[in-house]
Scaffold this active site. Sequence first.
Site, PDB file in Angstrom:
ATOM      1  N   GLU A 181       0.809  -1.226   0.000  1.00  0.00           N
ATOM      2  CA  GLU A 181       0.000   0.000   0.000  1.00  0.00           C
ATOM      3  C   GLU A 181       0.841   1.274   0.000  1.00  0.00           C
ATOM      4  O   GLU A 181       0.651   2.174   0.823  1.00  0.00           O
ATOM      5  CB  GLU A 181      -0.972  -0.026   1.185  1.00  0.00           C
ATOM      6  CG  GLU A 181      -1.878  -1.249   1.135  1.00  0.00           C
ATOM      7  CD  GLU A 181      -2.750  -1.425   2.378  1.00  0.00           C
ATOM      8  OE1 GLU A 181      -2.824  -0.512   3.207  1.00  0.00           O
ATOM      9  OE2 GLU A 181      -3.357  -2.504   2.507  1.00  0.00           O
ATOM     10  N   GLU A 216      -5.976 -10.794  -1.371  1.00  0.00           N
ATOM     11  CA  GLU A 216      -6.787 -10.583  -0.165  1.00  0.00           C
ATOM     12  C   GLU A 216      -8.275 -10.533  -0.512  1.00  0.00           C
ATOM     13  O   GLU A 216      -8.996  -9.613  -0.120  1.00  0.00           O
ATOM     14  CB  GLU A 216      -6.364  -9.281   0.540  1.00  0.00           C
ATOM     15  CG  GLU A 216      -4.897  -9.248   0.909  1.00  0.00           C
ATOM     16  CD  GLU A 216      -4.497  -8.032   1.742  1.00  0.00           C
ATOM     17  OE1 GLU A 216      -5.367  -7.330   2.289  1.00  0.00           O
ATOM     18  OE2 GLU A 216      -3.278  -7.779   1.846  1.00  0.00           O
TER      19      GLU A 216
HETATM   20  O1  9MR Z   1      -7.151  -8.332   8.571  1.00  0.00           O
HETATM   21  C1  9MR Z   1      -6.150  -7.575   9.229  1.00  0.00           C
HETATM   22  C2  9MR Z   1      -6.655  -7.087  10.579  1.00  0.00           C
HETATM   23  O2  9MR Z   1      -6.893  -8.207  11.425  1.00  0.00           O
HETATM   24  C3  9MR Z   1      -5.624  -6.166  11.213  1.00  0.00           C
HETATM   25  O3  9MR Z   1      -6.164  -5.606  12.403  1.00  0.00           O
HETATM   26  C4  9MR Z   1      -5.243  -5.050  10.235  1.00  0.00           C
HETATM   27  C5  9MR Z   1      -4.090  -4.213  10.791  1.00  0.00           C
HETATM   28  O4  9MR Z   1      -2.933  -4.974  10.953  1.00  0.00           O
HETATM   29  O5  9MR Z   1      -4.822  -5.590   9.000  1.00  0.00           O
HETATM   30  C6  9MR Z   1      -5.793  -6.386   8.366  1.00  0.00           C
HETATM   31  O6  9MR Z   1      -5.271  -6.850   7.141  1.00  0.00           O
HETATM   32  C7  9MR Z   1      -4.983  -5.857   6.154  1.00  0.00           C
HETATM   33  C8  9MR Z   1      -3.756  -6.334   5.406  1.00  0.00           C
HETATM   34  O7  9MR Z   1      -2.697  -6.553   6.299  1.00  0.00           O
HETATM   35  C9  9MR Z   1      -3.342  -5.326   4.330  1.00  0.00           C
HETATM   36  N1  9MR Z   1      -4.455  -5.048   3.456  1.00  0.00           N
HETATM   37  C10 9MR Z   1      -5.710  -4.657   4.090  1.00  0.00           C
HETATM   38  C11 9MR Z   1      -6.105  -5.714   5.119  1.00  0.00           C
HETATM   39  C12 9MR Z   1      -7.452  -5.360   5.747  1.00  0.00           C
HETATM   40  O8  9MR Z   1      -7.343  -4.137   6.427  1.00  0.00           O
END
Ligand code: 9MR
Length: 365
Positions: free
Chosen positions: A161, A277
């Site tokens: 990102e 994802e």
């Molecule tokens: O699903 C993840 C959630 O449990 C965490 O709290 C969050 C922060 O670390 O990240 C979420 O996963 C993200 C991923 O790492 C990057 N792309 C977006 C995902 C959803 O926010």
Amino acid sequence: MSSKIDRRRFLFWFAGVLASTIWSSKSWAGDRSLFLKDYAAKNDLLYGAATLHSFLRRDKDFARRFVEECAILVPENDFKWYKLRPTPQSFDFTKADWLVNFAEVHDLKLRGHTLVWYQALPDWFAAEVNATNAAEHLTNHINTLVGRYAGKIHSWDVVNEAIEPKDGRDDGLRITPWLKYLGEEYIELAFRTAAAADPQALLTYNDYDLAYDTPEHEARRTATLNLLERLKAKDVPVGALGMQAHLDAGKARFNAKKLQRFMQNVADLGLKILVTELDVVDRSLEAPSIFRDRAVANIYREYLEIVLTQPAVIAVITWGLSDRYTWLKKFRPRDDGAYVRPLPLDRDLQPKLAWKTLAHALRYF
Ligand code: 9MR
């Protein structure tokens, strides 16, 4: 008039309930001999999902279903800075090691997620990292983590990102601590360091909001492609694009041509593509699960029918496997309090329509 509508609604609902009952019945599940990974493998694709070490460790039924359905595992959070780095000097590999071992024992490939992100940083980060030491923190983190698991990781999300057109820069880059301290070169530095630490892993740039036919998504597609072109022009060892695909059953639709053209441009750079994802938010849909499941499955189908026409795609990974465990429960809860249903398996670990749609798309597209 209204009673006619009510009657039609009821009949529709009843047919749905019947269909879903038949669909999720034990006899059907018992007859099943192929899982999502098997359908994908017939088409030279990998299917897998993200999850947490804690779910796999304490929920044996879930772990069994995970291993049945998936060929590749993504640590949803356990490889992030805030989970691995209790202090600026130290690493805690307990959970990461557990996951690496789990993957080995069950013959799962493993993705590393994620080395450089502006979120999920430890509390100490803001006070500790500055322009003078940022490069050292970045390379030390990557060398230690990637080096530890070298040879065991299918692919690393090296940078996550890094694009945000709304931040207003000409290059579309997101303004993050890494960019502030190191300039655009932080991206190159991260990829080069990761490649040296594990020459075998496929090194991925991963981003979201690339799928829809909206100006925002178009801007992110353009900025992403420009970034990948700049990296390739400098021989930076980027090997793949990760398209996150957090989709929403209530939002804008796809433009197959635009999305396919974008993916072709990425492929023309010599890059592989992973859907990293995938899940479908059902927040804005009416309550009965049969309606929601159908709408969610339709989005899976529409999206995969477009992206799987691109031969550079090597993997489809959902962000979670079962509605029992999904980040959307907390991040996109429904106003009516009903359970969200964004994933292939329901809360009882039974396949939903989304599972069937995925199986079909993975096999035939
Ligand atoms: O699903 C993840 C959630 O449990 C965490 O709290 C969050 C922060 O670390 O990240 C979420 O996963 C993200 C991923 O790492 C990057 N792309 C977006 C995902 C959803 O926010």
